[in-house]
Design a protein around this motif. Structure first.
Motif, PDB file in Angstrom:
ATOM      1  N   GLN A 219      -7.320  -2.088  -4.641  1.00 24.37           N
ATOM      2  CA  GLN A 219      -6.008  -3.654  -4.728  1.00 24.37           C
ATOM      3  C   GLN A 219      -5.718  -3.137  -3.223  1.00 24.37           C
ATOM      4  OE1 GLN A 219      -3.162  -2.003  -7.183  1.00 24.37           O
ATOM      5  NE2 GLN A 219      -1.248  -2.735  -6.386  1.00 24.37           N
ATOM      6  N   ARG A 220      -4.885  -4.278  -2.599  1.00 28.11           N
ATOM      7  CA  ARG A 220      -4.860  -4.625  -0.672  1.00 28.11           C
ATOM      8  C   ARG A 220      -3.703  -3.353  -0.925  1.00 28.11           C
ATOM      9  NH1 ARG A 220      -4.563  -9.087   0.033  1.00 28.11           N
ATOM     10  NH2 ARG A 220      -6.618 -10.009   0.549  1.00 28.11           N
ATOM     11  N   LEU A 221      -3.455  -2.536  -0.526  1.00 23.52           N
ATOM     12  CA  LEU A 221      -2.099  -2.167  -0.015  1.00 23.52           C
ATOM     13  C   LEU A 221      -1.124  -2.583   1.145  1.00 23.52           C
ATOM     14  CD1 LEU A 221      -2.724   1.758  -0.026  1.00 23.52           C
ATOM     15  CD2 LEU A 221      -1.288   0.579  -1.716  1.00 23.52           C
ATOM     16  N   ALA A 222      -2.099  -2.824   2.664  1.00 24.44           N
ATOM     17  CA  ALA A 222      -1.146  -3.692   3.521  1.00 24.44           C
ATOM     18  C   ALA A 222      -2.388  -4.665   3.457  1.00 24.44           C
ATOM     19  CB  ALA A 222      -1.180  -2.629   4.357  1.00 24.44           C
ATOM     20  N   PRO A 223      -1.603  -6.063   4.475  1.00 25.05           N
ATOM     21  CA  PRO A 223      -2.358  -7.684   4.140  1.00 25.05           C
ATOM     22  C   PRO A 223      -3.202  -7.157   5.160  1.00 25.05           C
ATOM     23  CG  PRO A 223      -0.083  -7.875   4.573  1.00 25.05           C
ATOM     24  CD  PRO A 223      -0.261  -5.889   4.527  1.00 25.05           C
TER      25      PRO A 223
END
Length: 577
Positions: A10-14
């Motif tokens: 899951q990506r935390l930051a763009p």
């Protein structure tokens, strides 16, 4: 990023991207700041910290001994930033090695020294034919069936004439004597440029040396730094390091440790952050010489400065000649780069201006140049970079060393049999000149083939239509069977005051012909020019597919068709920045 997602992450930051030509450091700093804040929120129990650098003894500059606060900061910067340098020493007894006879393979590390045979200006009134600006229209050749859509007439100009309002624009043809280099149309010639004498001397003076110092021409300890390709400081400054590209933030941070003025040091450190002030500073694209002049308190050893600078990189140019048509020669065509920054500073391209100043062995008409003083022709370091993605159909496997009838699985007639739709912008016509020279030789050896070949040429005025005379001869035959090109369609963006017309506009005028070449003739499409112009041409192709297709396609579907053409190898692009 996509692979991580497929694995369940899951990506935390763009995710962010940086453009090396447009505020890449600002983009990175914004991403870094956002990412750190995101990590703090996601892992509040973890303390973010930077790895400490273990101090090591550093000798203090004598001029700073009595400045306590500044000296402490200076020493701290030296400890954490300065790399380990090769000490600069000289061997007065050593002799400068003269390169032995050249042997391949020729690469960036082992370039070929090519003699400049000719250096010719291509733009100007000599591109005019008869002084008439009228364009005669001739019937368009029928492509496929004879529906009204395919009977649209195309304009084949009988003359190209006008006067250029830009006297400083220059496009040149350089002819190299290169008997030991093999290449195919579409390949690149990689030129290793030289820094100007003014830039080299400016850096020497800024580092406290005199330009006439004999040590500059003595073999030094930095020869190993260049893998022994260059032995003296002057050779290294001229041929090896980049003196034109603005210094990067990490180099500026090191440079700050040599500043003896606290105010200048703080200013350099501010630039070293790579933030908005650095972006503003880059607008004028300051050279190394200008940077040292801007901060005169920087007292840096010339040898250490050299080891901080990036290596001077080769510049890539399309081959504009066929080795079958011009044996033992390589031709390149290029626009001489000269421009003004937003703040009014004139800048010149390193390589194109270097090539412009080279001394040729022969005059424009091919006669030896005779002078009253000793004059040696220039020698340029270069090598060939194969470009198999931008070659004539079949020449990916067509070997110039084998007889045309005995190719290793190739079809000698394929380059002649395939319809071609070519788009050139400015000096982007260079590789197409290699194409038509190659096709001329193949036609003489294998016989002419009646096939559609159309070239769109975009330039500013008729005076900028380089190689117009050659193209005129290839399209002026009375019989279509003798014509190498079905049509050459010039598009002038500055011929009329206030009216700009580009290739994309002309393409819409000839959309039926273009669609027939794409859909019925299965033509190969070639584009050469700037990134922006090639993107515009590609968009125009998609618009033509959408409007001329018998199905009700959306623009997205039309774009997907062009994308499929590219994946199939039918659309080939050679773009430059």
């Amino acid at each position: 990023d996509r692979t991580f997602q497929l694995l369940g992450a899951q990506r935390l930051a763009p995710m962010a991207t940086c453009d090396a030509l447009n505020q890449q450091y600002k983009s990175y700093n914004e991403w870094e700041e956002n990412t750190i804040e995101t990590l703090k929120k996601a892992y509040p129990h973890v303390r973010l910290r930077r790895t400490a650098v273990k101090p090591t003894p550093v000798q203090r500059p004598v001029s700073l001994v009595n400045s306590n606060e500044y000296t402490d900061r200076q020493v701290s910067l030296n400890v954490s930033v300065r790399p380990t340098f090769i000490p600069l020493t000289f061997d007065s007894n050593a002799e400068i090695k003269i390169p032995s006879q050249q042997t391949g393979p020729f690469t960036k590390e082992n370039p070929f020294y090519a003699t400049v045979l000719q250096n010719i200006e291509l733009t100007g009134a000599h591109n005019n034919f008869d002084g008439s600006s009228a364009q005669q229209e001739q019937p368009q050749p029928v492509l496929g069936n004879e529906s009204p859509r395919q009977r649209k007439r195309i304009s084949i100009p009988s003359a190209f004439s006008s006067t250029s309002d830009d006297e400083h624009h220059s496009v040149r043809l350089i002819v190299f004597d290169a008997p030991d280099l093999s290449h195919l149309p579409g390949d690149h010639v990689c030129i290793l440029p030289e820094n100007t004498v003014a830039n080299v001397n400016g850096v020497i003076l800024a580092c406290g040396w005199q330009t006439g110092n004999e040590l500059l021409n003595k073999p030094c300890s930095l020869a190993g730094y260049t893998q022994n390709k260059y032995q003296t400081l002057r050779q290294i400054l001229t041929n090896y390091v980049d003196l034109t590209t603005p210094l990067r933030p990490h180099v500026l941070n090191i440079l700050a440790t040599y500043a003896t003025d606290p105010r200048q040091q703080r200013e350099i450190l501010e630039l070293g952050k790579g933030a908005q002030r650095y972006t503003d500073w880059l607008i004028n694209e300051p050279t190394v010489k200008e940077t040292l002049e801007q901060f005169p308190s920087v007292q840096m050893n010339l040898g250490e400065l050299i080891q901080l600078l990036p290596q001077l990189q080769p510049r890539y140019y399309s081959v504009s000649s066929s080795s079958r048509f011009h044996p033992n020669q390589i031709h390149i065509s290029f626009s001489v780069v000269s421009y003004m920054t937003p703040r009014g500073v004139v800048r010149k391209g390193v390589c194109t201006n270097y090539l412009q100043q080279t001394l040729p062995k022969l005059s424009e008409n091919g006669q030896p140049i005779v002078t009253l003083w000793k004059r040696e022709p220039s020698r340029v370091r270069l090598f060939i970079s194969p470009n198999p993605h931008f070659r004539l159909p079949g020449q990916d496997i067509l070997s110039s060393s084998l007889p045309l009838t005995k190719n290793a699985g190739g079809d000698a007639y394929l380059p002649l049999n395939c319809p071609l739709l070519m788009f050139a912008v400015g000096s982007g016509i260079a590789p197409f000149r290699a194409f038509w020279q190659e096709l001329q030789v193949l036609e003489r050896q294998l016989g002419s083939v009646q096939v559609e070949r159309v070239l769109f040429m975009g330039c500013r005025t008729p005076n900028d239509f380089i190689y117009a005379m050659e193209l005129r001869e290839l399209t002026s035959k009375t019989s279509r069977h003798d014509k190498l090109f079905t049509a050459v369609i010039p598009v002038y963006s500055r011929e009329k005051m206030g009216v700009k017309r580009y290739i994309q506009d002309a393409m819409l005028t000839y959309e039926d012909m273009i669609y027939s070449l794409l859909n019925q003739e299965n033509a190969f499409i070639y584009m050469c020019g700037s990134v922006r112009s090639c993107q515009g041409i590609e968009s125009a192709l998609a618009s033509i597919v959408q409007s001329c297709n018998e199905y009700d396609l959306t623009l997205t579907q039309a774009n997907n068709i062009i994308k499929q053409y590219k994946e199939d190898g039918r659309v080939k692009q050679d773009m430059f920045g």
